[in-house]
Write an enzyme that holds these catalytic residues in place. Structure first.
Site, PDB file in Angstrom:
ATOM      1  N   SER A 109      26.324  17.765 -31.835  1.00 28.52           N
ATOM      2  CA  SER A 109      26.779  18.080 -30.460  1.00 28.52           C
ATOM      3  C   SER A 109      25.989  18.667 -29.637  1.00 28.52           C
ATOM      4  O   SER A 109      25.040  18.024 -29.392  1.00 28.52           O
ATOM      5  CB  SER A 109      28.266  19.000 -30.792  1.00 28.52           C
ATOM      6  N   ASP A 159      35.670   9.380 -30.587  1.00 26.11           N
ATOM      7  CA  ASP A 159      35.170  10.847 -30.179  1.00 26.11           C
ATOM      8  C   ASP A 159      35.332  10.972 -28.724  1.00 26.11           C
ATOM      9  O   ASP A 159      34.801  10.075 -27.817  1.00 26.11           O
ATOM     10  CB  ASP A 159      33.548  10.812 -30.501  1.00 26.11           C
ATOM     11  N   HIS A 190      35.357  13.923 -32.649  1.00 28.18           N
ATOM     12  CA  HIS A 190      33.983  14.764 -32.454  1.00 28.18           C
ATOM     13  C   HIS A 190      33.660  15.507 -33.624  1.00 28.18           C
ATOM     14  O   HIS A 190      32.289  16.037 -33.652  1.00 28.18           O
ATOM     15  CB  HIS A 190      34.276  15.526 -31.131  1.00 28.18           C
TER      16      HIS A 190
HETATM   17  C1  MLT Z   1      27.485  19.306 -24.517  1.00 25.78           C
HETATM   18  O1  MLT Z   1      27.818  19.831 -23.934  1.00 25.78           O
HETATM   19  O2  MLT Z   1      26.152  19.430 -25.158  1.00 25.78           O
HETATM   20  C2  MLT Z   1      28.336  18.273 -25.163  1.00 25.78           C
HETATM   21  O3  MLT Z   1      29.406  18.294 -24.090  1.00 25.78           O
HETATM   22  C3  MLT Z   1      28.556  18.787 -26.396  1.00 25.78           C
HETATM   23  C4  MLT Z   1      29.294  20.052 -26.573  1.00 25.78           C
HETATM   24  O4  MLT Z   1      30.469  20.031 -26.348  1.00 25.78           O
HETATM   25  O5  MLT Z   1      28.673  20.918 -26.979  1.00 25.78           O
END
Ligand code: MLT
Length: 211
Positions: A109, A159, A190
């Protein structure tokens, strides 16, 4: 600011196999440098591990760069933090005595997004990357030559954060730059599933097996 200091909270665990790629572990939002240790062990048990905590806090949750809203990145901070991580990797290789050109990132992520940003900005920063649920880190950039750089992407059909179309866009951008991308889809959202972790481990063995 000094260019090359160890200014990110991290763990370095020396592995038994000094020739195996060093695993750079990059957690998701709200995680720590301990989150992906089990995944690293599954992917390459002999590897040394460099696991880093993001330097940005969002309501107390560590991240690798700022965002303005869910999925809307602060690009100036992303660029700054990508350089910060790149400098950190150079400094860590010197400090711990490993080969700077032998790092494979594993990110989830937000951690996958900063790993993607390293690939987008710096040639030879990563020998390869496993990206669990990544987004396109930024658009409109000329990517460096990524010829032969192997990248494994794990994505979820449902996701809500990384849409399938964004995964395909990332795949295309990396391929255009020469990377060898493999995308694995699961019928999930996700979350980092056990099935995709095992698929990442299989890919790693196929890709970096010796001899
Ligand atoms: C981010 O902010 O990098 C993406 O939205 C993934 C997350 O939630 O960390």
């Amino acid at each position: 600011m000094t260019m090359e200091t160890l200014n990110m909270k991290h763990l370095f665990i020396k592995g038994k196999d000094e020739t195996a790629p060093v695993l750079l572990l990059l957690h998701g939002t709200g995680g720590t440098e301990r989150d992906l240790l089990g995944l690293g062990e599954l992917v390459s048990p002999g590897s040394s591990v460099l696991s880093v905590r993001g330097n940005v806090l969002e309501n107390g949750m560590p991240r690798f760069f700022r965002r303005l809203a869910e999925g809307v990145f602060d690009i100036e901070d992303l660029v700054y933090r990508t350089k910060e991580l790149q400098d950190f990797l150079n400094a860590a290789a010197a400090e711990y005595g490993f080969d700077r050109s032998n790092i494979v990132a594993i990110g989830y992520s937000n951690g996958a997004n900063i790993a993607g940003s390293l690939l987008f900005h710096y040639k030879d920063s990563l020998k390869g990357a496993i990206l669990h649920h990544p987004m396109v880190p930024l658009r409109g950039l000329d990517l460096p030559d990524l010829s032969g750089v192997p990248v494994f992407i794990a994505a979820g059909d449902n996701d809500p954060i990384c849409s399938p179309s964004e995964t395909r866009e990332l795949d295309g951008l990396l391929r255009e730059a020469g990377a060898e991308v493999e995308v694995r889809w699961d019928r999930f959202g996700h979350q980092l599933t056990s099935a995709e972790a095992h698929a990442a481990a299989d890919w790693f063995k196929r890709t970096f097996a010796k001899g």
